[in-house]
Design an enzyme around this catalytic site. Structure first.
Site, PDB file in Angstrom:
ATOM      1  N   LYS A 157       0.448  -0.874  -0.100  1.00  0.00           N
ATOM      2  CA  LYS A 157       0.333  -0.144  -0.249  1.00  0.00           C
ATOM      3  C   LYS A 157       0.800   1.020   0.219  1.00  0.00           C
ATOM      4  O   LYS A 157       1.343   1.760   1.173  1.00  0.00           O
ATOM      5  CB  LYS A 157      -1.077  -0.342   1.213  1.00  0.00           C
ATOM      6  CG  LYS A 157      -1.837   1.351   1.140  1.00  0.00           C
ATOM      7  CD  LYS A 157      -1.151   2.405   1.044  1.00  0.00           C
ATOM      8  CE  LYS A 157      -2.258   3.567   1.969  1.00  0.00           C
ATOM      9  NZ  LYS A 157      -1.943   4.921   0.885  1.00  0.00           N
ATOM     10  N   HIS A 158       1.284   1.931  -1.394  1.00  0.00           N
ATOM     11  CA  HIS A 158       1.694   2.891  -1.098  1.00  0.00           C
ATOM     12  C   HIS A 158       1.219   4.203  -0.505  1.00  0.00           C
ATOM     13  O   HIS A 158      -0.033   4.341  -1.045  1.00  0.00           O
ATOM     14  CB  HIS A 158       2.114   2.749  -2.570  1.00  0.00           C
ATOM     15  CG  HIS A 158       4.539   3.770  -2.478  1.00  0.00           C
ATOM     16  ND1 HIS A 158       4.515   4.894  -1.904  1.00  0.00           N
ATOM     17  CD2 HIS A 158       5.071   3.379  -3.231  1.00  0.00           C
ATOM     18  CE1 HIS A 158       5.732   4.503  -1.920  1.00  0.00           C
ATOM     19  NE2 HIS A 158       6.078   3.714  -2.946  1.00  0.00           N
ATOM     20  N   GLY A 209       6.402   6.234   7.680  1.00  0.00           N
ATOM     21  CA  GLY A 209       5.546   7.337   7.116  1.00  0.00           C
ATOM     22  C   GLY A 209       5.349   8.065   9.267  1.00  0.00           C
ATOM     23  O   GLY A 209       6.855   8.283   9.640  1.00  0.00           O
ATOM     24  N   GLU A 231       8.624   2.518  11.154  1.00  0.00           N
ATOM     25  CA  GLU A 231      10.206   4.012  10.782  1.00  0.00           C
ATOM     26  C   GLU A 231       8.857   5.342  10.398  1.00  0.00           C
ATOM     27  O   GLU A 231       8.873   5.143   9.521  1.00  0.00           O
ATOM     28  CB  GLU A 231      10.940   3.200   9.288  1.00  0.00           C
ATOM     29  CG  GLU A 231      11.434   2.180   9.224  1.00  0.00           C
ATOM     30  CD  GLU A 231      12.308   1.937  10.399  1.00  0.00           C
ATOM     31  OE1 GLU A 231      12.835   2.932  11.217  1.00  0.00           O
ATOM     32  OE2 GLU A 231      13.165   0.913  11.029  1.00  0.00           O
ATOM     33  N   LEU A 232       9.379   5.698  11.759  1.00  0.00           N
ATOM     34  CA  LEU A 232       8.265   7.094  11.462  1.00  0.00           C
ATOM     35  C   LEU A 232       9.581   8.269  11.461  1.00  0.00           C
ATOM     36  O   LEU A 232      10.230   8.312  10.488  1.00  0.00           O
ATOM     37  CB  LEU A 232       8.170   7.018  12.694  1.00  0.00           C
ATOM     38  CG  LEU A 232       6.842   5.513  13.040  1.00  0.00           C
ATOM     39  CD1 LEU A 232       6.405   5.708  14.630  1.00  0.00           C
ATOM     40  CD2 LEU A 232       5.964   5.110  12.090  1.00  0.00           C
ATOM     41  N   CYS A 265      13.276  12.807   6.395  1.00  0.00           N
ATOM     42  CA  CYS A 265      13.183  11.507   7.765  1.00  0.00           C
ATOM     43  C   CYS A 265      14.415  11.934   8.386  1.00  0.00           C
ATOM     44  O   CYS A 265      14.641  11.982   9.750  1.00  0.00           O
ATOM     45  CB  CYS A 265      12.513  10.220   8.234  1.00  0.00           C
ATOM     46  SG  CYS A 265      13.348   8.940   7.623  1.00  0.00           S
ATOM     47  N   GLU A 362       8.580  18.093  13.954  1.00  0.00           N
ATOM     48  CA  GLU A 362       8.841  17.697  12.707  1.00  0.00           C
ATOM     49  C   GLU A 362       8.901  18.649  11.285  1.00  0.00           C
ATOM     50  O   GLU A 362       7.595  18.506  11.193  1.00  0.00           O
ATOM     51  CB  GLU A 362       9.343  16.413  11.950  1.00  0.00           C
ATOM     52  CG  GLU A 362       9.901  15.806  10.983  1.00  0.00           C
ATOM     53  CD  GLU A 362       9.906  14.184  10.361  1.00  0.00           C
ATOM     54  OE1 GLU A 362      10.378  14.060  10.028  1.00  0.00           O
ATOM     55  OE2 GLU A 362       8.768  13.340  10.933  1.00  0.00           O
TER      56      GLU A 362
END
Length: 463
Positions: A157-158, A209, A231-232, A265, A362
């Protein structure tokens, strides 16, 4: 969910794609399950032949694959080509190393009577990969290469704004000889994502994401008792010590903050500079940022890309306004960016007091936060004063000392004399609100395998 290609530079709607139907989701799961039954028994040496072919195909049409990245998310064409090459290198890493990394491990036992204890690494089944738009190919390769090597199969799911990049990667794998159902691209709705996670044939979820997306998906996976990796976000510290080579350090700071339009990120988002060299650094950094050229990302002269969408640009501008409202000083740098396209004027934020909430945000765009540290200890304190823990960097002429300072920074990755970077042969991942789990190398390869103990005991040894 509105999957569509909108050129971030022109604002043009290029193409749109319908959400998946429930029947398409069901069919994808059936095909993936059938593929896993075959793929898990395929020798590793045969599995990685597919990866090598995929790497070869990427390189053979690097310009074509790169242009699609620039079209969909605005990446500079040169950076898009670099992403294509990085993806190929990730495939090749596992071509060279997967068999060795997955080899059975004989365990040392305290008593020979315990028998021959061996740890074998077996695939789990279907995995769901939920990936972001900022590195459309790299993010896929980072999870696909190790998991195909391990014997798992994937459903992707991109991000909704890179549907053509996702489809192109699915076609790539088919051309490379991967069996049908080994890797499937879907355009699912949120409800369908939950359906996929809860299907008993699905054994894990890997998401890269935002924190918000990660919290939702991790909770759903947790309820279903499924393994997940997250991975955030990140707000990497760029620590400058008093003995740093300022010219080189400033050059790396400008690059580290603004590559990929600042939408990384692991961008160098927080410049933490000791008082001895702060003023000199700020002056040089301001001049370096001012040299950036915003424009058409296909033009080789352009060095500052638009953001991935107008909404992304608007969100960053809103963050800047809120930071100012809370007391930060904002300085726009360089010539005015074009009115056309999803551009944000490069901005330097200073005077971010400890009660300013923006200090802990961020900024996913060309916005730099600069902090004046009293000394090295204070720089480390500021670096660790973050809810994130992804990457970071330390700049000093004394590399041994830089290593010791790096050990004090609480993140998953720290680089000395280089901004946080991504490579095919380095692990990737963070701690705290930057997520959990690791990708790439053997760490990523073994995130979704069953580490099964097989212990062969001499039946006569106990009689």
């Amino acid at each position: 969910m509105s999957y569509a290609t909108i050129n971030p530079y022109s604002g043009e709607l290029v193409a749109s794609f319908p959400d998946a139907t429930d029947a398409e989701v069901s069919k994808a799961l059936d095909k993936a399950d059938a593929a896993f039954a075959k793929w898990r028994d395929t020798p590793i040496a045969e599995r990685v032949k597919v990866l090598q072919k995929a790497a070869d195909l990427l390189r053979a049409d690097a310009d074509g694959y790169a242009k699609l990245l620039t079209l969909e998310m605005g990446k500079l064409f040169a950076e898009a080509k670099a992403e294509v090459e990085l993806s190929a290198k990730i495939f090749e890493y596992y071509v060279r190393n997967a068999e060795k990394l997955l080899a059975p491990e004989k365990l040392p036992v305290l008593d020979p009577a315990e028998g021959d204890a061996v740890l074998v690494h077996e695939p789990l089944g279907i995995l769901l990969a939920i990936e972001p738009w900022n590195f459309p190919y790299y993010q896929i390769a980072r999870i696909l290469a190790p998991q195909l090597s391990a014997g798992n199969v994937l459903i992707l799911k991109h991000a909704s704004n890179v549907p053509q990049s996702a489809a192109a990667f699915e076609k790539l794998m088919h051309k490379a000889g991967l069996l049908e159902g080994g890797f499937t691209n879907l355009y699912p709705t949120r409800d369908q994502i939950n359906t996929i996670i809860n299907d008993p044939r699905v054994h894990g979820v890997a998401l890269t994401g935002s924190e918000a997306a990660g919290a939702i998906v991790a909770a759903e996976a947790g309820k279903a008792l499924k393994k997940s990796t997250m991975e955030l976000g990140g707000a990497d510290a760029f620590v400058v010590l008093k003995d740093a080579d300022l010219k080189k350090t400033i050059d790396w700071a400008v690059f580290g903050r603004h590559w990929n339009g600042g939408q990384v990120c692991v961008s160098s988002k927080r410049m933490i500079v000791v008082d001895d060299v702060y003023d000199e650094f700020l002056d040089g950094y301001r001049k370096g940022v001012a040299k950036l050229v915003a424009g058409d990302p296909m033009d080789p002269a352009t060095t500052l890309a638009p953001l991935s969408s107008q909404k992304a640009a608007d969100d960053v501008k809103a963050q800047i306004r809120k930071a100012i409202e809370h007391g930060a000083k904002a300085e726009e740098v360089g010539p005015a960016v074009p009115n056309k396209g999803a551009f944000v004027q490069p901005t330097i934020l200073t005077e971010l007091a400890e009660d300013n909430p923006a200090r802990y945000w961020e900024f996913f765009g060309p916005v730099s936060m600069l902090f004046r540290a009293k000394d090295e200890a204070d720089a480390v304190r500021i670096a660790n004063d973050s809810p994130f823990g992804l990457g970071g960097s330390v700049f000093t002429k004394d590399e041994k000392h830089g290593f010791e300072v790096a050990k004090k920074i609480s993140t998953g990755m720290v680089f000395v004399n280089h901004p946080t970077k991504v490579e095919a042969d380095l692990p990737f991942g963070g701690i705290r609100r930057s997520g959990y789990g690791r990708e790439l190398l053997g760490l990523g390869l073994k995130e979704f395998v069953n580490h099964k103990l097989i212990d062969v005991v001499d039946i006569d040894a106990h009689f």
